[in-house]
Design a protein around this motif. Structure first.
Motif, PDB file in Angstrom:
ATOM      1  N   MET A  59      41.453   3.459  44.988  1.00 35.18           N
ATOM      2  CA  MET A  59      42.348   3.025  43.910  1.00 35.18           C
ATOM      3  C   MET A  59      42.446   4.085  42.820  1.00 35.18           C
ATOM      4  O   MET A  59      43.524   4.385  42.339  1.00 35.18           O
ATOM      5  N   ALA A  60      41.280   4.668  42.449  1.00 31.98           N
ATOM      6  CA  ALA A  60      41.283   5.690  41.408  1.00 31.98           C
ATOM      7  C   ALA A  60      42.062   6.917  41.850  1.00 31.98           C
ATOM      8  O   ALA A  60      42.790   7.532  41.063  1.00 31.98           O
ATOM      9  N   THR A  61      41.928   7.263  43.140  1.00 29.67           N
ATOM     10  CA  THR A  61      42.648   8.423  43.663  1.00 29.67           C
ATOM     11  C   THR A  61      44.152   8.212  43.589  1.00 29.67           C
ATOM     12  O   THR A  61      44.911   9.117  43.226  1.00 29.67           O
ATOM     13  N   ALA A  62      44.594   7.010  43.937  1.00 32.05           N
ATOM     14  CA  ALA A  62      46.016   6.695  43.872  1.00 32.05           C
ATOM     15  C   ALA A  62      46.534   6.775  42.437  1.00 32.05           C
ATOM     16  O   ALA A  62      47.630   7.289  42.184  1.00 32.05           O
ATOM     17  N   LYS A  63      45.737   6.248  41.504  1.00 23.86           N
ATOM     18  CA  LYS A  63      46.138   6.293  40.099  1.00 23.86           C
ATOM     19  C   LYS A  63      46.206   7.725  39.597  1.00 23.86           C
ATOM     20  O   LYS A  63      47.128   8.101  38.860  1.00 23.86           O
TER      21      LYS A  63
ATOM     22  N   GLY B 218      46.763  10.345  41.421  1.00 27.28           N
ATOM     23  CA  GLY B 218      47.915  10.977  42.042  1.00 27.28           C
ATOM     24  C   GLY B 218      49.210  10.604  41.343  1.00 27.28           C
ATOM     25  O   GLY B 218      50.087  11.455  41.142  1.00 27.28           O
ATOM     26  N   ALA B 219      49.326   9.338  40.970  1.00 30.37           N
ATOM     27  CA  ALA B 219      50.521   8.872  40.268  1.00 30.37           C
ATOM     28  C   ALA B 219      50.623   9.524  38.894  1.00 30.37           C
ATOM     29  O   ALA B 219      51.704   9.903  38.445  1.00 30.37           O
ATOM     30  N   ALA B 220      49.472   9.655  38.221  1.00 25.44           N
ATOM     31  CA  ALA B 220      49.464  10.277  36.900  1.00 25.44           C
ATOM     32  C   ALA B 220      49.848  11.746  36.990  1.00 25.44           C
ATOM     33  O   ALA B 220      50.590  12.262  36.146  1.00 25.44           O
ATOM     34  N   ALA B 221      49.370  12.409  38.033  1.00 32.82           N
ATOM     35  CA  ALA B 221      49.695  13.826  38.220  1.00 32.82           C
ATOM     36  C   ALA B 221      51.184  13.995  38.493  1.00 32.82           C
ATOM     37  O   ALA B 221      51.830  14.910  37.964  1.00 32.82           O
TER      38      ALA B 221
END
Length: 203
Positions: free
Chosen positions: A1-5, A7-10
């Protein structure tokens, strides 16, 4: 979940930088602005721009490739459709003009800084620019084979004349040489196609 967030932030931060670059390039011109100008416009640290893009040229390259790839994909899709040639050319004209209506600053940057730029940056994108011309030429060839268009004009010349007419109209709007609004945009879609396909000969 943190990785997805993350990635979205980047992705969002990268988009923020690109959007800021469009505004800066359109306002100041590509060659007169600096990476720090883009960072200031985006409200980010100077080094963060380099985290996503190795140079100012890479930013412009990304802006051009993203938009141009959409157009070449549209041209290929239109060519596959069972439509009269005028309808196909009208669809391409509509896509480009609507792109200007929705994002005039981006289209200004692409036209002024890339497709009409007589410099090394414009030269490096000739292959991609020609891909669009070739796609339009293929549509013209199909129209000629179907008896819809005259055959004494080469498809490549017709393609350059067609795209050149669109680009010149956009350039006139960019520099306020012609009035621009919803009515003018809709009229231009038809007038460009009819001028190229029908010519100016009296019937």
């Amino acid at each position: 979940m943190a990785t997805a967030k993350n990635g979205a932030a980047a992705a969002e931060r990268r988009r923020q930088i690109l959007d800021a670059a469009v505004r800066v390039f359109a306002r100041q011109g590509f060659h007169t602005c600096r990476v720090s100008d883009i960072a200031d416009e985006a409200g980010v640290a100077y080094g963060l721009v380099y985290h996503y893009f190795r140079s100012k040229d890479a930013v412009l390259d990304t802006l051009f490739r993203d938009r141009w790839s959409l157009m070449t994909a549209l041209i290929e899709d239109v060519d596959r459709q069972d439509l009269p040639v005028r309808d196909k050319l009208h669809a391409i004209t509509s896509f480009i003009i609507d792109s200007y209506r929705h994002d005039p600053e981006l289209m200004k940057v692409i036209i002024v800084e890339v497709t009409r730029a007589a410099n090394s940056f414009g030269q490096t994108h000739l292959t991609e620019i020609r891909k669009a011309y070739d796609g339009i030429a293929t549509i013209v060839e199909h129209g000629q084979a179907a008896g819809e268009l005259r055959t004494d004009i080469t498809s490549q010349f017709a393609a350059m004349a067609f795209y050149g007419a669109i680009e010149q109209v956009l350039t006139s709007w960019i520099f306020d040489l012609l009035p621009f609004g919803e009515v003018e945009a809709e009229q231009a879609k038809t007038l460009i196609v009819e001028t190229i396909c029908g010519g100016l000969d009296a019937k």
